[in-house]
Design a protein around this motif. Structure first.
Motif, mmCIF file in Angstrom:
data_model
loop_
_atom_site.group_PDB
_atom_site.id
_atom_site.type_symbol
_atom_site.label_atom_id
_atom_site.label_comp_id
_atom_site.label_asym_id
_atom_site.label_seq_id
_atom_site.Cartn_x
_atom_site.Cartn_y
_atom_site.Cartn_z
ATOM 1 N N GLY A 9 66.020 4.634 -36.076
ATOM 2 C CA GLY A 9 66.478 5.878 -38.251
ATOM 3 C C GLY A 9 65.818 5.419 -38.228
ATOM 4 N N ASN A 10 66.224 5.282 -40.133
ATOM 5 C CA ASN A 10 64.714 5.352 -40.896
ATOM 6 C C ASN A 10 64.267 4.074 -41.433
ATOM 7 N N VAL A 11 65.264 3.611 -41.111
ATOM 8 C CA VAL A 11 64.497 2.118 -40.804
ATOM 9 C C VAL A 11 63.738 1.377 -39.485
ATOM 10 N N GLY A 12 64.262 1.709 -38.676
ATOM 11 C CA GLY A 12 63.664 1.129 -36.992
ATOM 12 C C GLY A 12 61.852 2.357 -36.967
ATOM 13 N N GLY A 13 62.312 3.445 -37.324
ATOM 14 C CA GLY A 13 61.139 4.290 -36.457
ATOM 15 C C GLY A 13 60.719 4.476 -37.451
ATOM 16 N N GLY A 14 60.753 4.110 -38.729
ATOM 17 C CA GLY A 14 59.603 4.221 -40.226
ATOM 18 C C GLY A 14 59.183 2.757 -39.939
ATOM 19 N N LEU A 15 59.712 1.550 -39.396
ATOM 20 C CA LEU A 15 58.614 -0.100 -39.270
ATOM 21 C C LEU A 15 57.927 0.677 -38.501
ATOM 22 N N ALA A 16 58.296 1.249 -37.072
ATOM 23 C CA ALA A 16 57.673 1.519 -36.061
ATOM 24 C C ALA A 16 56.614 2.408 -35.982
ATOM 25 N N LYS A 17 56.441 3.296 -37.252
ATOM 26 C CA LYS A 17 55.027 3.941 -37.527
ATOM 27 C C LYS A 17 54.530 3.110 -38.191
ATOM 28 N N HIS A 18 54.900 2.600 -39.023
ATOM 29 C CA HIS A 18 53.644 1.836 -39.373
ATOM 30 C C HIS A 18 52.813 0.783 -38.701
ATOM 31 N N TRP A 19 53.962 -0.497 -37.742
ATOM 32 C CA TRP A 19 53.176 -0.990 -36.923
ATOM 33 C C TRP A 19 52.423 -0.346 -35.607
ATOM 34 N N GLN A 20 53.079 1.142 -35.272
ATOM 35 C CA GLN A 20 51.750 1.875 -34.429
ATOM 36 C C GLN A 20 50.795 2.086 -34.835
ATOM 37 N N GLY A 21 50.523 2.468 -36.791
ATOM 38 C CA GLY A 21 49.368 2.744 -37.063
ATOM 39 C C GLY A 21 49.021 1.689 -37.263
ATOM 40 N N ALA A 22 48.850 0.651 -37.208
ATOM 41 C CA ALA A 22 48.358 -0.823 -37.206
ATOM 42 C C ALA A 22 47.662 -1.349 -35.745
ATOM 43 N N GLY A 23 48.199 -0.463 -35.094
ATOM 44 C CA GLY A 23 47.494 -0.892 -33.379
ATOM 45 C C GLY A 23 48.484 -1.594 -32.654
ATOM 46 N N HIS A 24 49.891 -1.574 -33.336
ATOM 47 C CA HIS A 24 50.905 -2.130 -32.117
ATOM 48 C C HIS A 24 51.245 -1.855 -30.794
ATOM 49 N N ASP A 25 51.595 -2.187 -29.860
ATOM 50 C CA ASP A 25 52.454 -1.711 -29.054
ATOM 51 C C ASP A 25 54.019 -1.234 -28.900
ATOM 52 N N VAL A 26 54.391 0.038 -29.423
ATOM 53 C CA VAL A 26 55.697 -0.847 -29.507
ATOM 54 C C VAL A 26 56.426 0.941 -29.445
ATOM 55 N N THR A 27 57.723 0.483 -28.905
ATOM 56 C CA THR A 27 59.061 1.264 -28.198
ATOM 57 C C THR A 27 59.924 1.237 -28.959
ATOM 58 N N THR A 28 60.388 2.360 -28.723
ATOM 59 C CA THR A 28 62.004 2.168 -29.962
ATOM 60 C C THR A 28 62.794 3.072 -29.046
ATOM 61 N N LEU A 29 63.800 2.103 -29.352
ATOM 62 C CA LEU A 29 65.238 1.845 -28.011
ATOM 63 C C LEU A 29 65.902 3.230 -28.862
#
Length: 179
Positions: A9-29
């Motif tokens: 959602g807004n929180v999980g999806g939004g944070l995932a986007k920022h962390w991907q931009g910071a170079g993290h390997d992010v998986t969303t479920l």
């Protein structure tokens, strides 16, 4: 860092986007769940009334470090001191609470601020370092509010933040600093 975000959602999806931009390997479920066995940290961002159901669909979470981001907008199990304590009862690893007092609708404006906004968090000692890093990597400055004994206090803080927004300021950022 390998991050699994439970909730798109807004929180999980939004944070995932920022962390991907910071170079993290992010998986969303999403609602179907999935596997978090490879994750260094799991972020739980689901409706508060669906914690057990959502985490019941995720394998490989036992003993993981978890950051939960929820407010009790969708109810709470009063058998637990806080939503964070409920998550800990399921996962068993070190836990933190963060990102629940920030407006997800403003995530795309974080980089436009003259200074990093603040982000309150509570954490067990073993979860503190990773929580602070992910707060910074999302675009905020971490503000420590203590250990899990303050998790419910942080959850209840949303009422104050919403009152400020509804009294005329609107959705905004906050920042604290020592004089």
């Amino acid at each position: 860092m390998k991050i699994t975000v439970v909730g798109r959602g807004n929180v999980g999806g939004g944070l995932a986007k920022h962390w991907q931009g910071a170079g993290h390997d992010v998986t969303t479920l999403g609602r179907d769940g999935g596997d978090a066995a490879d994750a260094d940290v799991v972020v739980v961002s689901v409706p508060s009334g669906a914690i057990a159901e959502a985490l019941g669909k995720v394998s490989g979470i036992e003993g993981k470090t978890v950051i939960e981001t929820m407010n009790a907008f969708h109810g709470r199990d009063e058998g637990f001191e806080s939503l964070t304590h409920e998550v800990k009862s399921i996962v068993g690893g070190p836990v933190a609470k963060s990102f629940n007092i920030n407006f997800a609708t403003l995530y795309d404006r974080l980089d436009q601020q003259p200074q990093k906004p603040g982000n309150f968090y509570v954490a067990e000692d073993e979860a503190r370092e990773v929580t602070e890093q992910l707060i910074r990597d999302a675009g905020y400055d971490p503000i420590n509010v203590g250990g899990l004994e303050n998790a419910r206090l942080l959850e209840d803080q949303i009422s104050f933040i919403m009152a400020i927004a509804q009294a005329g300021l609107g959705q905004g950022f906050y920042r604290y600093w020592a004089p």
